[in-house]
Scaffold this active site. Structure first.
Site, PDB file in Angstrom:
ATOM      1  N   THR A  12       0.815  -1.215   0.000  1.00 61.87           N
ATOM      2  CA  THR A  12       0.000   0.000   0.000  1.00 61.87           C
ATOM      3  C   THR A  12       0.851   1.269   0.000  1.00 61.87           C
ATOM      4  O   THR A  12       0.500   2.266  -0.642  1.00 61.87           O
ATOM      5  CB  THR A  12      -0.936   0.000   1.233  1.00 61.87           C
ATOM      6  N   ILE A  22       0.002  12.423  -0.048  1.00 61.43           N
ATOM      7  CA  ILE A  22      -0.487  13.644   0.578  1.00 61.43           C
ATOM      8  C   ILE A  22      -0.278  13.581   2.094  1.00 61.43           C
ATOM      9  O   ILE A  22      -0.533  12.554   2.721  1.00 61.43           O
ATOM     10  CB  ILE A  22      -2.000  13.825   0.297  1.00 61.43           C
ATOM     11  N   HIS A  24      -2.144  15.038   4.830  1.00 58.11           N
ATOM     12  CA  HIS A  24      -3.426  15.710   5.031  1.00 58.11           C
ATOM     13  C   HIS A  24      -3.373  16.658   6.226  1.00 58.11           C
ATOM     14  O   HIS A  24      -2.673  16.412   7.209  1.00 58.11           O
ATOM     15  CB  HIS A  24      -4.526  14.666   5.264  1.00 58.11           C
TER      16      HIS A  24
END
Length: 478
Positions: free
Chosen positions: A44, A51, A53
């Protein structure tokens, strides 16, 4: 491999596992990290939005909200300590209709509750002054200056290298097949023998439910959620400078458009639940939908300049939050499960918290000798003219360009192979120095890179793999 004993065994070499391992390396503990592939960052962690966040989106009080904001705040200092690419470029969440302004305000309020700093709601004209390519239909946006972009490969590899330098034992091509409780912890059966550990950290991504359910009666269920992306050439990289999100509205949930730390433009992701936890092929219809949605927020995205598309899987747990901590009915078994977005942003904070919990449980003391610094691979193209000339004078390999698209030298590739936890495959080199990540997608530089791998590892060309064994690039003549 004979039976080996550790204080802590971490399952999974993604960004979460490597962050946990690096934080555990601060303590007087014998730690191993077990990874089924030949390198870290192979699941993954290698295929996501890259990003960092801001933390405005997660539900207040959730683990996602807590670890996102904490991880975001840690990222700048970590980038300096460990020498990986990170930029706090800010983000906008676009609102296209006055009717949706209450939803934008609600997002702002949620961010305040989560502790996100510096946010403001700006008008459409203010957005367009900052980002001229944003669509004319935008009436307002939530601006989040703390948002950022990072290299997920760089972050994960930096954490892993620093962990290894501080004594963590990395065991690659080692797949955990079974976990059973033992007298003093757990016994892990792998394809290469047995490993016993007093503490187990389950950071196995989309397979974390499988390992949790081996030892706990309180079952987890993780769904693999596939996201497709389009990566555009660096010529398109300046279309936006901030990360552009879309507020979910009448037209559905949009996709993001963002620059990358390496100067490309990235759009995505889609979101489709899949049963096969290895299903990372891209889908033509999904990519077409992605392009259409991206175009709602940003004008004139030059999709003819897409150099590659890819897909990654997110580990979605049914409870819709991270599952982090010691399993109630399995003492010493610590989960880091269901780590979907904002997992990359949260990883440093999860790693720190997890290591503190384990140190408290075991009574482990911190090492006096721990070194939290790491230097990345020297990149001649980023040096000034004099420094670059001196580097090449000392080592002419830095003057021999192998990958012309990304200006990667032979010296960089050799460093990628010979350093701590060095690359053993073409993908390993790609993730460390971006060889093959440019416009031609390794069309020209692969043969020469394989020659360097063969020479530095002392193996035959026929043994060189794209990634794990079984992905050999050549076959021998008979």
């Amino acid at each position: 491999m004979s039976e080996m004993n550790y204080d802590v065994a971490v399952i999974g070499g993604g960004v979460i596992g490597c962050c946990v391992a690096r934080e555990l390396s601060r303590y007087q503990l014998k730690v191993c990290l077990i990874e089924r592939d030949e390198d870290v960052c192979s699941g993954t962690s290698k295929a996501n939005s890259a990003i960092v966040h801001g933390g405005f989106d997660a539900e207040p009080g959730s683990l996602k909200a807590r670890f996102n904001v904490e991880g975001n705040r840690m990222m700048g200092e970590l980038a300096e300590e460990l020498d990986f690419d990170f930029k706090r470029n800010g983000s906008y969440v676009l609102c296209f209709d006055q009717e949706d302004m209450p939803a934008l305000q609600a997002l702002y309020e949620k961010g305040l509750k989560n502790g996100v700093e510096g946010m403001s709601i700006v008008t459409g004209d203010e957005v367009r002054r900052a980002e001229p390519s944003v669509e004319d239909t935008v009436v307002a946006a939530l601006y989040v200056p703390s948002g950022g972009i990072v290299c997920p490969f760089g972050l994960t590899i930096a954490m892993a290298e620093n962990a290894a330098d501080n004594g963590v034992d990395f065991q690659f091509l080692t797949e955990v097949q079974d976990i059973k409780r033992a007298e003093n912890g757990y016994e892990l059966t792998t394809g290469r023998g047995k490993i016993t550990a007093g503490i187990v950290v389950n950071a196995a991504g989309v397979y974390a439910d499988k390992f949790h359910n081996m030892v706990s009666g309180e079952k987890l269920h993780i769904t693999a959620r596939k996201g497709d992306y389009c990566l555009l050439d660096k010529e398109a990289g300046g279309l936006v400078s901030s990360t552009i999100f879309q507020l979910p509205g009448k037209m559905g949930k949009g996709v993001l458009v963002t620059p990358t730390v390496h100067g490309n433009l990235l759009t995505g992701p889609t979101a489709v639940d899949v049963e096969d936890k290895e299903q990372t092929s891209t889908d033509a219809k999904a990519l077409e939908s992605l392009m259409e949605k991206a175009g709602r927020g940003v004008k004139n995205i030059p999709f003819r300049q897409v150099i590659t598309s890819f897909a990654g899987l997110r580990a979605h747990e049914d409870g819709d939050d991270f599952v982090v901590g010691e399993a109630k009915d399995a003492p010493g078994f610590f989960d880091a499960a269901g780590i979907e977005s904002p997992g990359l942003s949260s990883a440093p904070a999860i790693g720190k918290w997890m290591a503190e919990q384990i140190a408290e449980k075991t009574g482990a003391k911190k090492k006096d000798s721990w070194n939290g610094k790491r230097r990345g691979i020297v990149r001649p193209e980023l040096l000034d003219k004099e420094a670059r000339a001196e580097l090449i004078r000392q080592n002419p390999a830095y003057g021999t360009i192998i990958c012309r698209c990304e200006s990667v030298s032979e010296g960089e590739i050799v460093d990628a192979i010979t350093r701590t936890l060095g690359a053993k495959s073409l993908d390993g080199i790609k993730r460390r120095v971006r060889q093959g990540m440019g416009r031609c997608q390794a069309g020209f530089c692969t043969p020469r890179t394989m020659e360097i791998l063969s020479r530095e590892l002392g193996i035959k060309m026929e043994e060189i793999c794209k990634n794990a064994p079984g992905s050999e690039m050549l076959t021998g003549q008979k």
